[in-house]
Design a protein around this motif. Structure first.
Motif, PDB file in Angstrom:
ATOM      1  N   VAL A  62       0.856  -1.187   0.000  1.00  0.00           N
ATOM      2  CA  VAL A  62       0.000   0.000   0.000  1.00  0.00           C
ATOM      3  C   VAL A  62       0.891   1.234   0.000  1.00  0.00           C
ATOM      4  O   VAL A  62       1.801   1.360   0.827  1.00  0.00           O
ATOM      5  CB  VAL A  62      -0.926   0.031   1.239  1.00  0.00           C
ATOM      6  CG1 VAL A  62      -1.733   1.330   1.269  1.00  0.00           C
ATOM      7  CG2 VAL A  62      -1.859  -1.177   1.244  1.00  0.00           C
ATOM      8  N   GLN A  63       0.630   2.135  -0.933  1.00  0.00           N
ATOM      9  CA  GLN A  63       1.382   3.393  -1.012  1.00  0.00           C
ATOM     10  C   GLN A  63       0.412   4.573  -0.916  1.00  0.00           C
ATOM     11  O   GLN A  63      -0.568   4.630  -1.649  1.00  0.00           O
ATOM     12  CB  GLN A  63       2.157   3.483  -2.334  1.00  0.00           C
ATOM     13  CG  GLN A  63       3.242   2.432  -2.499  1.00  0.00           C
ATOM     14  CD  GLN A  63       3.747   2.367  -3.931  1.00  0.00           C
ATOM     15  OE1 GLN A  63       3.238   1.587  -4.750  1.00  0.00           O
ATOM     16  NE2 GLN A  63       4.749   3.179  -4.242  1.00  0.00           N
ATOM     17  N   ILE A  64       0.694   5.469  -0.005  1.00  0.00           N
ATOM     18  CA  ILE A  64      -0.093   6.690   0.157  1.00  0.00           C
ATOM     19  C   ILE A  64       0.815   7.879  -0.132  1.00  0.00           C
ATOM     20  O   ILE A  64       1.894   8.000   0.462  1.00  0.00           O
ATOM     21  CB  ILE A  64      -0.682   6.811   1.575  1.00  0.00           C
ATOM     22  CG1 ILE A  64      -1.568   5.609   1.897  1.00  0.00           C
ATOM     23  CG2 ILE A  64      -1.456   8.121   1.723  1.00  0.00           C
ATOM     24  CD1 ILE A  64      -2.819   5.517   1.061  1.00  0.00           C
ATOM     25  N   PHE A  65       0.363   8.756  -1.031  1.00  0.00           N
ATOM     26  CA  PHE A  65       1.141   9.934  -1.404  1.00  0.00           C
ATOM     27  C   PHE A  65       0.519  11.167  -0.763  1.00  0.00           C
ATOM     28  O   PHE A  65      -0.647  11.485  -1.007  1.00  0.00           O
ATOM     29  CB  PHE A  65       1.189  10.077  -2.923  1.00  0.00           C
ATOM     30  CG  PHE A  65       1.894   8.937  -3.605  1.00  0.00           C
ATOM     31  CD1 PHE A  65       3.251   8.997  -3.876  1.00  0.00           C
ATOM     32  CD2 PHE A  65       1.186   7.789  -3.957  1.00  0.00           C
ATOM     33  CE1 PHE A  65       3.899   7.936  -4.494  1.00  0.00           C
ATOM     34  CE2 PHE A  65       1.822   6.721  -4.575  1.00  0.00           C
ATOM     35  CZ  PHE A  65       3.189   6.795  -4.837  1.00  0.00           C
ATOM     36  N   THR A 136      -5.932  25.806   2.164  1.00  0.00           N
ATOM     37  CA  THR A 136      -6.637  25.068   1.121  1.00  0.00           C
ATOM     38  C   THR A 136      -7.923  24.490   1.700  1.00  0.00           C
ATOM     39  O   THR A 136      -8.087  24.413   2.926  1.00  0.00           O
ATOM     40  CB  THR A 136      -5.761  23.925   0.550  1.00  0.00           C
ATOM     41  OG1 THR A 136      -6.436  23.308  -0.539  1.00  0.00           O
ATOM     42  CG2 THR A 136      -5.460  22.888   1.609  1.00  0.00           C
ATOM     43  N   GLY A 137      -8.829  24.078   0.794  1.00  0.00           N
ATOM     44  CA  GLY A 137     -10.103  23.552   1.245  1.00  0.00           C
ATOM     45  C   GLY A 137     -10.201  22.035   1.192  1.00  0.00           C
ATOM     46  O   GLY A 137     -11.181  21.454   1.665  1.00  0.00           O
ATOM     47  N   ARG A 138      -9.180  21.376   0.626  1.00  0.00           N
ATOM     48  CA  ARG A 138      -9.227  19.915   0.540  1.00  0.00           C
ATOM     49  C   ARG A 138      -7.823  19.358   0.369  1.00  0.00           C
ATOM     50  O   ARG A 138      -6.915  20.032  -0.143  1.00  0.00           O
ATOM     51  CB  ARG A 138     -10.131  19.462  -0.625  1.00  0.00           C
ATOM     52  CG  ARG A 138      -9.605  19.826  -1.994  1.00  0.00           C
ATOM     53  CD  ARG A 138     -10.690  19.806  -3.065  1.00  0.00           C
ATOM     54  NE  ARG A 138     -11.432  18.574  -3.109  1.00  0.00           N
ATOM     55  CZ  ARG A 138     -11.133  17.535  -3.880  1.00  0.00           C
ATOM     56  NH1 ARG A 138     -10.051  17.597  -4.655  1.00  0.00           N
ATOM     57  NH2 ARG A 138     -11.870  16.463  -3.902  1.00  0.00           N
ATOM     58  N   LEU A 139      -7.657  18.129   0.808  1.00  0.00           N
ATOM     59  CA  LEU A 139      -6.396  17.421   0.660  1.00  0.00           C
ATOM     60  C   LEU A 139      -6.673  16.084  -0.009  1.00  0.00           C
ATOM     61  O   LEU A 139      -7.480  15.281   0.481  1.00  0.00           O
ATOM     62  CB  LEU A 139      -5.736  17.180   2.025  1.00  0.00           C
ATOM     63  CG  LEU A 139      -5.281  18.410   2.811  1.00  0.00           C
ATOM     64  CD1 LEU A 139      -4.834  17.995   4.212  1.00  0.00           C
ATOM     65  CD2 LEU A 139      -4.158  19.136   2.090  1.00  0.00           C
ATOM     66  N   ALA A 140      -6.033  15.842  -1.143  1.00  0.00           N
ATOM     67  CA  ALA A 140      -6.181  14.579  -1.851  1.00  0.00           C
ATOM     68  C   ALA A 140      -4.942  13.722  -1.610  1.00  0.00           C
ATOM     69  O   ALA A 140      -3.806  14.204  -1.723  1.00  0.00           O
ATOM     70  CB  ALA A 140      -6.370  14.822  -3.348  1.00  0.00           C
ATOM     71  N   PHE A 141      -5.161  12.469  -1.250  1.00  0.00           N
ATOM     72  CA  PHE A 141      -4.069  11.537  -0.981  1.00  0.00           C
ATOM     73  C   PHE A 141      -4.132  10.415  -2.017  1.00  0.00           C
ATOM     74  O   PHE A 141      -4.926   9.478  -1.878  1.00  0.00           O
ATOM     75  CB  PHE A 141      -4.195  10.947   0.423  1.00  0.00           C
ATOM     76  CG  PHE A 141      -4.155  11.969   1.522  1.00  0.00           C
ATOM     77  CD1 PHE A 141      -2.955  12.324   2.119  1.00  0.00           C
ATOM     78  CD2 PHE A 141      -5.320  12.583   1.952  1.00  0.00           C
ATOM     79  CE1 PHE A 141      -2.922  13.270   3.128  1.00  0.00           C
ATOM     80  CE2 PHE A 141      -5.290  13.524   2.969  1.00  0.00           C
ATOM     81  CZ  PHE A 141      -4.087  13.872   3.555  1.00  0.00           C
ATOM     82  N   LYS A 142      -3.322  10.522  -3.052  1.00  0.00           N
ATOM     83  CA  LYS A 142      -3.309   9.475  -4.074  1.00  0.00           C
ATOM     84  C   LYS A 142      -2.755   8.191  -3.466  1.00  0.00           C
ATOM     85  O   LYS A 142      -1.859   8.223  -2.611  1.00  0.00           O
ATOM     86  CB  LYS A 142      -2.479   9.919  -5.271  1.00  0.00           C
ATOM     87  CG  LYS A 142      -3.076  11.123  -5.998  1.00  0.00           C
ATOM     88  CD  LYS A 142      -2.258  11.515  -7.205  1.00  0.00           C
ATOM     89  CE  LYS A 142      -2.902  12.708  -7.913  1.00  0.00           C
ATOM     90  NZ  LYS A 142      -2.138  13.108  -9.120  1.00  0.00           N
ATOM     91  N   ALA A 143      -3.311   7.050  -3.904  1.00  0.00           N
ATOM     92  CA  ALA A 143      -2.925   5.768  -3.315  1.00  0.00           C
ATOM     93  C   ALA A 143      -2.736   4.715  -4.402  1.00  0.00           C
ATOM     94  O   ALA A 143      -3.455   4.705  -5.411  1.00  0.00           O
ATOM     95  CB  ALA A 143      -3.989   5.301  -2.325  1.00  0.00           C
ATOM     96  N   LEU A 144      -1.768   3.838  -4.169  1.00  0.00           N
ATOM     97  CA  LEU A 144      -1.542   2.685  -5.036  1.00  0.00           C
ATOM     98  C   LEU A 144      -1.700   1.417  -4.202  1.00  0.00           C
ATOM     99  O   LEU A 144      -1.138   1.316  -3.104  1.00  0.00           O
ATOM    100  CB  LEU A 144      -0.144   2.718  -5.669  1.00  0.00           C
ATOM    101  CG  LEU A 144       0.209   3.923  -6.548  1.00  0.00           C
ATOM    102  CD1 LEU A 144       1.592   3.737  -7.150  1.00  0.00           C
ATOM    103  CD2 LEU A 144      -0.825   4.130  -7.640  1.00  0.00           C
ATOM    104  N   GLN A 145      -2.454   0.456  -4.723  1.00  0.00           N
ATOM    105  CA  GLN A 145      -2.714  -0.804  -4.028  1.00  0.00           C
ATOM    106  C   GLN A 145      -2.230  -1.944  -4.905  1.00  0.00           C
ATOM    107  O   GLN A 145      -2.737  -2.158  -6.005  1.00  0.00           O
ATOM    108  CB  GLN A 145      -4.205  -0.938  -3.721  1.00  0.00           C
ATOM    109  CG  GLN A 145      -4.591  -2.196  -2.983  1.00  0.00           C
ATOM    110  CD  GLN A 145      -6.083  -2.235  -2.671  1.00  0.00           C
ATOM    111  OE1 GLN A 145      -6.848  -1.382  -3.129  1.00  0.00           O
ATOM    112  NE2 GLN A 145      -6.511  -3.208  -1.895  1.00  0.00           N
TER     113      GLN A 145
END
Length: 234
Positions: A62-65, A136-145
């Motif tokens: 699992v990778q979280i960016f 900022t109003g949002r945080l996106a955490f891209k993920a690889l599974q």
């Protein structure tokens, strides 16, 4: 205890599992919890939930960016049995000034390996932070599974405002404006209500004392008048 209650409890538990499984099947993608935080929040935790949606393969990586344009400061990774976490730092293009100095590096990626998430199961990965960004109003955490059969699912898509959720959405945390005043938290609201009740009670008490004193004064005045009238009549 008889066997009947135990069987009833087991049936209830299995029914609950069935509900959870059905709910998971409807939205089996990597998510982050809670879904919202106040801007600039400090000393909190984000939990990344990773379900395995393959019938014949296990999740092995699992990778979280983490975003670096709006970085999280003071990131720490909670240990997870069976998993090894690798934390990658990145030099920030725009350093962040804090009361403790200027931050030039921040965590940009966390990779968990060595464990296994079986089919139909999920795992929670906890990440603590010292402070969230306030710009900022949002945080996106891209993920690889990555699965045991070599397949990698990229949870990296972000929906535009008003659009439907994409097929492989990235986990997103909404950052809300921090509330101020007595309505900031239920506890503060209750304290304010209690203070108001105390003030009202004190006001009523003082008013009662004043009324009582005036009543005594009026009674004394009436007695004096009565005695004075009696003396004149005599």
């Amino acid at each position: 205890m008889s066997a009947t209650p135990r069987r009833a409890g087991a049936v209830t538990a299995l029914a609950a599992v069935g509900v959870l499984t059905a709910a998971g099947a409807a939205s089996a993608h990597v998510t982050v919890h809670p879904e919202s935080y106040a801007r600039g929040a400090t000393d909190g935790t984000l939990t990344f939930r990773v379900p395995d949606e393959e019938d014949s393969a296990s999740t092995t990586k699992v990778q979280i960016f983490l975003p670096t344009d709006h970085p999280l400061l003071g990131v720490l990774v909670a240990p997870r049995d069976g998993w090894t976490a690798k934390v990658t730092d990145t030099r920030l293009k725009t350093p962040v000034k804090t009361d403790d100095g200027t931050i030039t590096d921040a965590v940009s990626e966390i990779t968990w390996t060595g464990g296994k998430i079986g089919a139909g199961q999920y795992e929670d990965f906890d990440v603590a932070f010292g402070q969230l960004p306030d710009d900022t109003g949002r945080l996106a955490f891209k993920a690889l599974q990555t699965y045991s059969d070599g397949k990698t699912v990229r949870w990296i898509e972000e929906a535009a405002r008003g659009d439907e959720e994409p097929e492989n959405p990235a986990p997103v945390v909404k950052l809300t404006a921090e509330q101020t005043g007595t309505a900031a938290t239920p506890a503060k609201a209750r304290e304010a209500a209690a203070d108001g009740s105390d003030s009202t009670a004190r006001g009523l008490g003082v008013a009662g004392l004043i009324v009582g004193v005036l009543g005594l004064a009026a009674a004394a005045f009436a007695v004096v008048r009565t005695r004075s009238a009696g003396s004149r009549d005599a």
